[in-house]
Scaffold this motif. Structure first.
Motif, PDB file in Angstrom:
ATOM      1  N   SER A  12       0.807  -1.347   0.045  1.00 43.64           N
ATOM      2  CA  SER A  12      -0.112   0.121   0.076  1.00 43.64           C
ATOM      3  C   SER A  12       0.902   1.153  -0.085  1.00 43.64           C
ATOM      4  O   SER A  12       0.403   2.246  -0.082  1.00 43.64           O
ATOM      5  N   TRP A 206      -4.818  -2.204   6.327  1.00 45.68           N
ATOM      6  CA  TRP A 206      -5.393  -2.220   4.821  1.00 45.68           C
ATOM      7  C   TRP A 206      -3.999  -2.633   4.125  1.00 45.68           C
ATOM      8  O   TRP A 206      -2.920  -2.747   4.387  1.00 45.68           O
ATOM      9  N   LYS A 263      -8.701  -4.405   4.939  1.00 42.87           N
ATOM     10  CA  LYS A 263      -9.365  -3.761   3.966  1.00 42.87           C
ATOM     11  C   LYS A 263      -8.504  -3.701   2.717  1.00 42.87           C
ATOM     12  O   LYS A 263      -6.988  -3.846   2.872  1.00 42.87           O
ATOM     13  N   THR A 265      -6.365  -1.387  -0.107  1.00 45.29           N
ATOM     14  CA  THR A 265      -6.215  -0.167  -0.493  1.00 45.29           C
ATOM     15  C   THR A 265      -6.313   0.299  -1.848  1.00 45.29           C
ATOM     16  O   THR A 265      -6.817   1.199  -2.136  1.00 45.29           O
ATOM     17  N   PRO A 268     -10.992   0.517  -2.035  1.00 44.80           N
ATOM     18  CA  PRO A 268     -11.336   0.903  -0.823  1.00 44.80           C
ATOM     19  C   PRO A 268     -12.869   0.648  -0.625  1.00 44.80           C
ATOM     20  O   PRO A 268     -13.442   0.529   0.564  1.00 44.80           O
TER      21      PRO A 268
END
Ligand code: ASP
Length: 438
Positions: A12, A206, A263, A265, A268
């Protein structure tokens, strides 16, 4: 106001484009106040993570070799991010300090930790958040174990004075001030520690996948994502090799009852996977939550007439493994047979010795080691007290013409573990997935 702690993995934050996505995610929600970054990861498949570049550079420094060119390549990674974001940030003093520390052999952990440290400074500058060096707030004890109480007290007190902050992941400091890292992937743990310290409403982790999948995508075509999973289910699946989150990252937040949301990136809007402590708020429509497994296992089969009546038989067998420093994975047993499942890699050159010792200590009728076993765990809180799950597992395997070698279900009914021949592993996993999910 809600408080969210958000951790971003290496992919990310691999380059300036990824940094921009990260900033969009953070600015979109004012509750996202405390950010934990990893070091820049791979930009493409064949790329090298900055952490690995640092380890390699450190090895050279330790061997007295010239590490200048390697170090310059690391600097290039950060400078490309700074330029791509249009920042006017001069990091030359930081680079010089690290480089001269390298020449004085500062320790492998110090070297590796600089990936997160430098990335944290850049991210804080880009976001306009405060930067807090993890060495001043995350502590280890003299024996190398993480000091949760000292960290929690210090970190909570310090973060109270920062509305928004970036705290680099992966490392902390020893009582003598030297740097120590967690094991690889340890930024997940830092995120969890920070979430506990600020009593966050949620810990968002993330990464580059939309949460946990119900099965390994290399085996099952396009498996569904898991919406909600409990910590206990997750533990069962991670043990079997489903890795998205560092295993130790569960403990600080679990203790504080803070949910984790995994989650993506890059997408999203995907809901990702919620990891929660209690099942009561999240009853499941699915009987199973996920399926995972592993190959590379061996079974030590021991037979002896009247074994069930012999007091201490199991202890004697296990003491042989203990003496050889071999952990056991499962212990499926019959009346006069005992099977011990172990990782084949742990047996190495110890096979003959183990058989000899078991014979000496237990005088069995027979003892043999068989390789080539795979285990599959079918995990789900939905199967607790629901009838017919095991029948469906076996029916699907029978239809796929697969022989079941081992069956193991704990009384918690959270999972069913089956053992099959390694060459049946992939087919077995698909058969079970299709039975329950498709
Ligand atoms: N950068 C470290 C690693 O590659 C820690 C992390 O990313 O969580 O393992």
């Amino acid at each position: 106001m809600q408080v969210k702690v958000i951790k971003f993995g290496g992919s990310s934050l691999a380059d300036a484009e990824q940094f921009k996505k990260v900033a969009d995610i953070i600015h979109e929600d004012p509750a996202r106040r405390y950010v934990v970054p990893s070091a820049p990861g791979k930009r493409f498949k064949e790329d090298t993570k900055v952490t690995d570049m640092l380890y390699a550079c450190f090895e050279k420094a330790m061997n007295g070799e010239d590490f200048e060119a390697d170090f310059d390549r690391i600097i290039e990674r950060y400078e490309a991010i700074i330029a791509g974001l249009g920042l006017t940030l001069d990091m030359s003093k930081e680079y010089d300090r690290i480089k001269s520390a390298f020449a004085h052999r500062p320790g492998r952990d110090y070297a590796a930790s600089r990936g997160e440290y430098l990335n944290g400074i850049i991210l804080a500058n880009y976001l306009g958040f405060d930067f807090i060096d993890a060495a001043s707030v995350i502590f280890f004890q003299d024996n190398g174990s993480y000091d949760s109480e000292r960290t929690n007290v210090t970190l909570s007190a310090i973060l109270r004075n920062h509305k928004q902050a970036v705290i680099p992941g992966f490392y902390g400091s020893m009582p003598n001030g030297t740097i120590k890292t967690f094991s690889r992937g340890g930024s997940d743990i830092t995120g969890s520690i920070v979430a506990r310290a600020v009593n966050a409403d949620i810990y968002e982790n993330w990464t580059d996948v939309s949460g946990f999948l119900m099965a390994d995508p290399r085996i099952v075509d396009n498996p569904k994502a898991i919406e909600t999973i409990t910590y206990r289910e997750l533990r069962e699946l991670s043990y079997m090799g489903a890795t998205v989150l560092h295993e130790d990252a569960i403990f600080p937040v679990r203790f504080a009852g803070i949910p984790i949301n995994i989650k993506n990136t890059n997408i999203p809007t995907d809901p990702g996977t919620m990891i929660v402590s209690s099942t009561s708020d999240f009853s499941s429509d699915n009987v199973i939550t996920g399926i995972a497994g592993k190959k590379g296992l061996s079974v030590i089969n021991i037979e002896k007439d009247m074994m069930n009546a012999e007091i201490g038989f199991g202890r004697k067998v296990l003491s042989v493994l203990e003496d050889s420093n071999i952990p056991f994975e499962h212990l499926p047993s019959g009346i006069d047979t005992m099977s011990v499942v172990v990782n084949t890699s742990c047996l190495e050159s110890k096979r003959d010795k183990i058989i000899r010792e078991i014979c000496l200590k237990t005088t069995p009728d027979s003892v043999a080691i068989e390789d080539g076993l795979a285990l599959i765990a079918i995990v789900g809180r939905g199967m607790i007290r629901s009838k017919g799950t095991a029948a469906r597992v076996f029916k699907s395997l029978t239809n796929a013409n697969i022989n079941v070698r081992i069956v193991d279900q704990g009384s918690s009914e959270l999972n069913i573990i089956i053992g099959v021949e390694e060459h049946d592993y992939e087919n077995a996993l698909c058969a079970i997935y299709n039975e329950f999910v498709k």
